[in-house]
Write an enzyme that holds these catalytic residues in place. Structure first.
Site, mmCIF file in Angstrom:
data_model
loop_
_atom_site.group_PDB
_atom_site.id
_atom_site.type_symbol
_atom_site.label_atom_id
_atom_site.label_comp_id
_atom_site.label_asym_id
_atom_site.label_seq_id
_atom_site.Cartn_x
_atom_site.Cartn_y
_atom_site.Cartn_z
ATOM 1 N N LYS A 17 -11.639 -29.708 -19.117
ATOM 2 C CA LYS A 17 -10.815 -28.684 -18.434
ATOM 3 C C LYS A 17 -10.398 -27.578 -19.400
ATOM 4 O O LYS A 17 -10.536 -26.403 -19.103
ATOM 5 C CB LYS A 17 -9.536 -29.316 -17.848
ATOM 6 C CG LYS A 17 -9.773 -30.415 -16.838
ATOM 7 C CD LYS A 17 -8.469 -30.984 -16.315
ATOM 8 C CE LYS A 17 -7.606 -31.672 -17.350
ATOM 9 N NZ LYS A 17 -8.167 -32.903 -17.928
ATOM 10 N N ARG A 94 -0.271 -32.035 -11.722
ATOM 11 C CA ARG A 94 -0.829 -33.315 -12.119
ATOM 12 C C ARG A 94 -0.316 -34.461 -11.248
ATOM 13 O O ARG A 94 -0.671 -35.612 -11.455
ATOM 14 C CB ARG A 94 -0.441 -33.569 -13.561
ATOM 15 C CG ARG A 94 -1.424 -34.364 -14.318
ATOM 16 C CD ARG A 94 -0.925 -34.396 -15.717
ATOM 17 N NE ARG A 94 -1.467 -33.297 -16.442
ATOM 18 C CZ ARG A 94 -2.251 -33.444 -17.506
ATOM 19 N NH1 ARG A 94 -2.560 -34.616 -17.949
ATOM 20 N NH2 ARG A 94 -2.704 -32.397 -18.129
ATOM 21 N N ARG A 131 -12.978 -35.768 -30.090
ATOM 22 C CA ARG A 131 -12.341 -34.446 -29.960
ATOM 23 C C ARG A 131 -11.522 -34.084 -31.209
ATOM 24 O O ARG A 131 -10.828 -34.920 -31.788
ATOM 25 C CB ARG A 131 -11.411 -34.410 -28.754
ATOM 26 C CG ARG A 131 -10.600 -33.117 -28.729
ATOM 27 C CD ARG A 131 -9.939 -32.841 -27.437
ATOM 28 N NE ARG A 131 -9.009 -33.877 -27.048
ATOM 29 C CZ ARG A 131 -8.464 -33.938 -25.841
ATOM 30 N NH1 ARG A 131 -8.772 -33.042 -24.936
ATOM 31 N NH2 ARG A 131 -7.625 -34.905 -25.542
ATOM 32 N N ARG A 163 -5.873 -34.970 -32.104
ATOM 33 C CA ARG A 163 -4.598 -34.945 -31.391
ATOM 34 C C ARG A 163 -3.884 -36.283 -31.511
ATOM 35 O O ARG A 163 -4.530 -37.330 -31.498
ATOM 36 C CB ARG A 163 -4.853 -34.653 -29.896
ATOM 37 C CG ARG A 163 -4.651 -33.213 -29.548
ATOM 38 C CD ARG A 163 -5.082 -32.855 -28.157
ATOM 39 N NE ARG A 163 -4.580 -33.701 -27.083
ATOM 40 C CZ ARG A 163 -4.776 -33.433 -25.792
ATOM 41 N NH1 ARG A 163 -5.449 -32.347 -25.437
ATOM 42 N NH2 ARG A 163 -4.323 -34.242 -24.857
ATOM 43 N N ARG A 174 -3.369 -42.711 -20.179
ATOM 44 C CA ARG A 174 -3.548 -41.418 -19.503
ATOM 45 C C ARG A 174 -4.551 -41.539 -18.359
ATOM 46 O O ARG A 174 -4.380 -40.934 -17.302
ATOM 47 C CB ARG A 174 -4.019 -40.360 -20.509
ATOM 48 C CG ARG A 174 -2.861 -39.740 -21.262
ATOM 49 C CD ARG A 174 -3.239 -39.268 -22.641
ATOM 50 N NE ARG A 174 -4.207 -38.203 -22.660
ATOM 51 C CZ ARG A 174 -5.020 -37.969 -23.707
ATOM 52 N NH1 ARG A 174 -4.983 -38.730 -24.777
ATOM 53 N NH2 ARG A 174 -5.861 -36.975 -23.659
HETATM 54 P P1 AP5 Z 1 -11.324 -30.915 -23.385
HETATM 55 O O1 AP5 Z 1 -11.742 -29.567 -22.905
HETATM 56 O O2 AP5 Z 1 -10.280 -30.990 -24.455
HETATM 57 O O3 AP5 Z 1 -10.915 -31.859 -22.150
HETATM 58 P P2 AP5 Z 1 -9.685 -31.798 -21.156
HETATM 59 O O4 AP5 Z 1 -10.201 -32.080 -19.784
HETATM 60 O O5 AP5 Z 1 -8.914 -30.527 -21.352
HETATM 61 O O6 AP5 Z 1 -8.895 -33.072 -21.639
HETATM 62 P P3 AP5 Z 1 -7.404 -33.332 -22.117
HETATM 63 O O7 AP5 Z 1 -7.426 -34.661 -22.800
HETATM 64 O O8 AP5 Z 1 -6.871 -32.170 -22.933
HETATM 65 O O9 AP5 Z 1 -6.620 -33.476 -20.873
HETATM 66 P P4 AP5 Z 1 -5.272 -34.152 -20.820
HETATM 67 O O10 AP5 Z 1 -5.002 -33.985 -19.401
HETATM 68 O O11 AP5 Z 1 -5.144 -35.503 -21.345
HETATM 69 O O12 AP5 Z 1 -4.394 -33.347 -21.883
HETATM 70 P P5 AP5 Z 1 -3.346 -32.192 -21.716
HETATM 71 O O13 AP5 Z 1 -3.326 -31.453 -22.966
HETATM 72 O O14 AP5 Z 1 -3.504 -31.469 -20.440
HETATM 73 O O15 AP5 Z 1 -12.674 -31.675 -23.878
HETATM 74 C C1 AP5 Z 1 -12.604 -32.973 -24.439
HETATM 75 C C2 AP5 Z 1 -13.666 -33.103 -25.546
HETATM 76 O O16 AP5 Z 1 -14.956 -33.030 -24.948
HETATM 77 C C3 AP5 Z 1 -13.621 -31.999 -26.616
HETATM 78 O O17 AP5 Z 1 -13.918 -32.552 -27.858
HETATM 79 C C4 AP5 Z 1 -14.725 -31.025 -26.186
HETATM 80 O O18 AP5 Z 1 -15.273 -30.333 -27.285
HETATM 81 C C5 AP5 Z 1 -15.728 -31.991 -25.550
HETATM 82 N N1 AP5 Z 1 -16.498 -31.375 -24.465
HETATM 83 C C6 AP5 Z 1 -16.030 -30.545 -23.486
HETATM 84 N N2 AP5 Z 1 -17.041 -30.193 -22.648
HETATM 85 C C7 AP5 Z 1 -18.161 -30.836 -23.099
HETATM 86 C C8 AP5 Z 1 -19.516 -30.889 -22.645
HETATM 87 N N3 AP5 Z 1 -19.932 -30.207 -21.563
HETATM 88 N N4 AP5 Z 1 -20.381 -31.667 -23.342
HETATM 89 C C9 AP5 Z 1 -19.980 -32.371 -24.429
HETATM 90 N N5 AP5 Z 1 -18.699 -32.369 -24.908
HETATM 91 C C10 AP5 Z 1 -17.806 -31.596 -24.243
HETATM 92 O O19 AP5 Z 1 -2.001 -33.066 -21.565
HETATM 93 C C11 AP5 Z 1 -1.514 -33.850 -22.637
HETATM 94 C C12 AP5 Z 1 -0.205 -34.505 -22.231
HETATM 95 O O20 AP5 Z 1 0.787 -33.488 -21.931
HETATM 96 C C13 AP5 Z 1 -0.246 -35.383 -20.974
HETATM 97 O O21 AP5 Z 1 -0.693 -36.686 -21.245
HETATM 98 C C14 AP5 Z 1 1.236 -35.345 -20.558
HETATM 99 O O22 AP5 Z 1 2.027 -36.186 -21.360
HETATM 100 C C15 AP5 Z 1 1.635 -33.904 -20.863
HETATM 101 N N6 AP5 Z 1 1.410 -33.028 -19.715
HETATM 102 C C16 AP5 Z 1 0.511 -31.997 -19.629
HETATM 103 N N7 AP5 Z 1 0.568 -31.428 -18.422
HETATM 104 C C17 AP5 Z 1 1.508 -32.109 -17.712
HETATM 105 C C18 AP5 Z 1 1.990 -32.020 -16.373
HETATM 106 N N8 AP5 Z 1 1.516 -31.103 -15.509
HETATM 107 N N9 AP5 Z 1 2.948 -32.880 -15.979
HETATM 108 C C19 AP5 Z 1 3.449 -33.795 -16.826
HETATM 109 N N10 AP5 Z 1 3.011 -33.971 -18.088
HETATM 110 C C20 AP5 Z 1 2.046 -33.134 -18.541
#
Ligand code: AP5
Length: 228
Positions: A17, A94, A131, A163, A174
């Site tokens: 994402k 979410r 990652r 991270r 998660r």
């Molecule tokens: P990446 O693009 O980083 O994946 P992502 O879908 O963004 O995954 P996240 O882990 O960041 O999502 P998340 O929901 O856990 O974290 P967030 O920061 O939102 O890609 C992943 C890896 O794959 C990378 O290494 C990339 O290079 C690789 N890749 C990508 N595309 C590829 C491809 N096509 N082929 C090969 N490799 C590829 O949230 C973190 C925390 O914040 C949550 O756990 C929660 O505690 C809090 N939080 C955030 N938002 C909320 C909310 N709305 N409500 C409550 N808590 C929240």
């Protein structure tokens, strides 16, 4: 005036994402808003709010809704908010309550599309294990797609690190939270006729092309969305 699209990116942790939202923001010249990045920035600034959020993040739990919704609302209602020109939300909403709250915050401005970036669990586990992210600007890398100089960000020169919540335990929690809390958000948008599913497996370029096609097809079949 033609507006940029108003998008929500959904999908499992590690589905890509953040990677794709950054590319879509550049392509459509819209704002990329990641709640995870906002929380991480607050945590590294050491604010009380950031440290509280970090405790939830490191356990793989959602940060409480009042805090998260407040943060998003602040961005949408800030004077002269660039979000009015189009946006891609990454990591929000979410859970179902956040989806309802987003409608309230948008105050009648219609969302164009929620896109579920569909990637199987074994693939996301491999992506998360490898990652690495820039500690300064949040640019995303992978051990198989590193920056050009070892662990120095290509975008801003910051340190590229793992991270804190990419531990086996937090990843597993998660993914559980995703099934319990976020899968109902897919149903929410499906019922509104605003859900598109895009295959998130393939190279980053392949996935990006698929997403642009989904968005452009949707916009050309709904001209009102391009000129509200
Ligand atoms: P990446 O693009 O980083 O994946 P992502 O879908 O963004 O995954 P996240 O882990 O960041 O999502 P998340 O929901 O856990 O974290 P967030 O920061 O939102 O890609 C992943 C890896 O794959 C990378 O290494 C990339 O290079 C690789 N890749 C990508 N595309 C590829 C491809 N096509 N082929 C090969 N490799 C590829 O949230 C973190 C925390 O914040 C949550 O756990 C929660 O505690 C809090 N939080 C955030 N938002 C909320 C909310 N709305 N409500 C409550 N808590 C929240």
């Amino acid at each position: 005036m033609t507006q940029g699209p108003r998008l929500v990116m959904l999908g499992k942790q590690g589905a890509g994402k953040g990677t794709q939202a950054a590319r879509l923001a550049e392509h459509y010249r819209i704002v990329h808003l990641s709640t995870g990045d906002l929380f991480r920035a607050a945590a590294s600034a050491g604010t009380r709010f950031g440290l509280e959020a970090k405790a939830y993040m490191d356990r793989g739990e959602l940060v409480p809704d009042d805090v998260t919704v407040g943060l998003v609302e602040e961005r949408f209602t800030a004077h002269g908010s660039p979000l009015q020109g189009g946006f891609v939300l990454d990591g929000f909403p979410r859970n179902r309550n956040q989806a309802v709250e987003l409608d309230r915050v948008l105050d009648g401005l219609p969302l164009d599309l929620a896109i579920d970036l569909d990637v199987p669990r074994d693939v996301v586990l491999e992506r998360l294990a490898g990652r690495r992210v820039c500690s300064r600007c949040s640019a995303v890398y992978h051990v198989d797609m590193p920056p050009s100089r070892p662990w120095i960000c290509d975008v801003c020169g910051g340190d590229v690190v793992q991270r804190d919540d990419d531990t086996e335990e937090a990843i597993s929690r998660r993914l559980e939270v995703y099934e319990e809390e976020t899968v109902p958000v897919l149903d929410y948008y499906r019922r509104l006729g605003k859900l598109a599913v895009a295959d998130g497996v393939g190279t980053g370029d392949d996935v990006f092309e698929r997403l642009v096609k989904v968005i452009d097809d949707w916009r050309s079949s709904s001209p009102a969305s391009a000129n509200p």
